[in-house]
Design a protein around this motif. Sequence first.
Motif, PDB file in Angstrom:
ATOM      1  N   GLY A  11      34.387 -55.437-131.232  1.00 55.77           N
ATOM      2  CA  GLY A  11      34.240 -54.965-129.867  1.00 55.77           C
ATOM      3  C   GLY A  11      33.664 -53.569-129.745  1.00 55.77           C
ATOM      4  O   GLY A  11      33.512 -53.055-128.636  1.00 55.77           O
ATOM      5  N   ILE A  12      33.327 -52.933-130.868  1.00 52.78           N
ATOM      6  CA  ILE A  12      32.770 -51.580-130.868  1.00 52.78           C
ATOM      7  C   ILE A  12      31.266 -51.651-131.108  1.00 52.78           C
ATOM      8  O   ILE A  12      30.810 -52.204-132.111  1.00 52.78           O
ATOM      9  N   LYS A  13      30.493 -51.090-130.193  1.00 47.47           N
ATOM     10  CA  LYS A  13      29.043 -51.056-130.328  1.00 47.47           C
ATOM     11  C   LYS A  13      28.643 -50.002-131.353  1.00 47.47           C
ATOM     12  O   LYS A  13      29.128 -48.875-131.323  1.00 47.47           O
ATOM     13  N   ILE A  14      27.785 -50.380-132.263  1.00 48.94           N
ATOM     14  CA  ILE A  14      27.263 -49.428-133.240  1.00 48.94           C
ATOM     15  C   ILE A  14      26.112 -48.668-132.582  1.00 48.94           C
ATOM     16  O   ILE A  14      25.155 -49.293-132.118  1.00 48.94           O
ATOM     17  N   PRO A  15      26.159 -47.350-132.507  1.00 54.59           N
ATOM     18  CA  PRO A  15      25.088 -46.597-131.850  1.00 54.59           C
ATOM     19  C   PRO A  15      23.718 -46.924-132.429  1.00 54.59           C
ATOM     20  O   PRO A  15      23.560 -47.045-133.658  1.00 54.59           O
ATOM     21  N   ASP A  16      22.732 -47.073-131.543  1.00 56.22           N
ATOM     22  CA  ASP A  16      21.386 -47.440-131.990  1.00 56.22           C
ATOM     23  C   ASP A  16      20.334 -46.463-131.481  1.00 56.22           C
ATOM     24  O   ASP A  16      19.156 -46.805-131.388  1.00 56.22           O
ATOM     25  N   ALA A  46      37.613 -45.330-136.141  1.00 62.29           N
ATOM     26  CA  ALA A  46      37.760 -44.169-135.262  1.00 62.29           C
ATOM     27  C   ALA A  46      37.580 -44.576-133.805  1.00 62.29           C
ATOM     28  O   ALA A  46      38.341 -44.144-132.921  1.00 62.29           O
ATOM     29  N   SER A  47      36.596 -45.405-133.548  1.00 57.56           N
ATOM     30  CA  SER A  47      36.316 -45.843-132.179  1.00 57.56           C
ATOM     31  C   SER A  47      37.449 -46.698-131.638  1.00 57.56           C
ATOM     32  O   SER A  47      37.854 -46.554-130.471  1.00 57.56           O
ATOM     33  N   LEU A  48      37.979 -47.576-132.472  1.00 61.02           N
ATOM     34  CA  LEU A  48      39.118 -48.386-132.035  1.00 61.02           C
ATOM     35  C   LEU A  48      40.340 -47.508-131.776  1.00 61.02           C
ATOM     36  O   LEU A  48      41.111 -47.756-130.841  1.00 61.02           O
ATOM     37  N   GLY A  49      40.494 -46.478-132.601  1.00 63.06           N
ATOM     38  CA  GLY A  49      41.596 -45.543-132.371  1.00 63.06           C
ATOM     39  C   GLY A  49      41.464 -44.864-131.023  1.00 63.06           C
ATOM     40  O   GLY A  49      42.459 -44.671-130.313  1.00 63.06           O
ATOM     41  N   ALA A  50      40.241 -44.507-130.658  1.00 67.41           N
ATOM     42  CA  ALA A  50      40.011 -43.875-129.360  1.00 67.41           C
ATOM     43  C   ALA A  50      40.326 -44.831-128.219  1.00 67.41           C
ATOM     44  O   ALA A  50      40.915 -44.440-127.210  1.00 67.41           O
ATOM     45  N   VAL A  51      39.942 -46.098-128.382  1.00 65.35           N
ATOM     46  CA  VAL A  51      40.229 -47.101-127.361  1.00 65.35           C
ATOM     47  C   VAL A  51      41.736 -47.278-127.204  1.00 65.35           C
ATOM     48  O   VAL A  51      42.275 -47.286-126.084  1.00 65.35           O
ATOM     49  N   ASN A  52      42.418 -47.409-128.342  1.00 65.09           N
ATOM     50  CA  ASN A  52      43.872 -47.632-128.300  1.00 65.09           C
ATOM     51  C   ASN A  52      44.623 -46.460-127.686  1.00 65.09           C
ATOM     52  O   ASN A  52      45.629 -46.643-126.989  1.00 65.09           O
ATOM     53  N   LYS A  53      44.106 -45.252-127.954  1.00 60.40           N
ATOM     54  CA  LYS A  53      44.792 -44.054-127.468  1.00 60.40           C
ATOM     55  C   LYS A  53      44.230 -43.560-126.137  1.00 60.40           C
ATOM     56  O   LYS A  53      44.664 -42.536-125.623  1.00 60.40           O
ATOM     57  N   LYS A  54      43.223 -44.309-125.633  1.00 62.36           N
ATOM     58  CA  LYS A  54      42.575 -43.941-124.362  1.00 62.36           C
ATOM     59  C   LYS A  54      42.021 -42.516-124.416  1.00 62.36           C
ATOM     60  O   LYS A  54      42.227 -41.685-123.513  1.00 62.36           O
ATOM     61  N   VAL A  55      41.289 -42.247-125.500  1.00 60.45           N
ATOM     62  CA  VAL A  55      40.692 -40.933-125.725  1.00 60.45           C
ATOM     63  C   VAL A  55      39.190 -41.001-125.428  1.00 60.45           C
ATOM     64  O   VAL A  55      38.504 -41.921-125.885  1.00 60.45           O
ATOM     65  N   GLN A  56      38.678 -40.036-124.690  1.00 60.78           N
ATOM     66  CA  GLN A  56      37.249 -39.944-124.424  1.00 60.78           C
ATOM     67  C   GLN A  56      36.547 -39.279-125.615  1.00 60.78           C
ATOM     68  O   GLN A  56      37.064 -38.290-126.163  1.00 60.78           O
TER      69      GLN A  56
END
Length: 216
Positions: A11-16, A46-56
């Motif tokens: 579910g995490i987009k890899i930056p392109d 890291a990105s999933l961690g941000a999603v789970n923790k609701k971090v921008q």
Amino acid sequence: MSINKPKAVAGIKIPDSAIAGQATELLLEHGTEFLYNHSLRTFVFASLGAVNKKVQYDPELLYVSSVFHDLGLTPHYSSPDKGFEIDGANAARDFLQSHGLPHQALQLVWDAIALHTIPGVAPYKEAEVALLNYAVALDVVGRGYQDLSAQHREDIVKQFPRTGFKQQIIPTFFEGFKHKPGTTYGTINADICAFMIPDYQRGNFCDAILASPWSE
């Protein structure tokens, strides 16, 4: 080098973006398949961690931080006298500076990479710095393993295989700084030198105090 370049994982987009693409090419040119997979897992964790923790957070800056965080281990970026984290941080800063990014972005990425092996500091810094440290610890020692669903773990490892990670990561780290073991003082990498070098004598802060030139 056999690698996967998915557009998204778990579910995490890899930056392109152009910057992300050029950073990836540098990783592929100077790194290894092993480091590529570790670095990409790190970004997704890291990105999933941000999603789970609701971090921008800034996905592009986090991606560049993930891609460069271990490039200081490689011969191309390794210096004779600096910690590998500093070498990687300097390389990432130079890369982003060449793209005209502002000082704040350069410093953020530099801090994320330079501090990723200092777990007592990184978690209290900006989001990208804390997230990189979190994700590296998740991949290397499994800290936060239970925070990920089994499906996400499976999806990530399928795209970016671990390929004997536990057996390979210690000698991979050591190969990157065996010519300058003293640079690991104050970081978790001193443990690797102690593990890999027979009778290794670590730098000791108490010894430094007692050997100070002050008379008292």
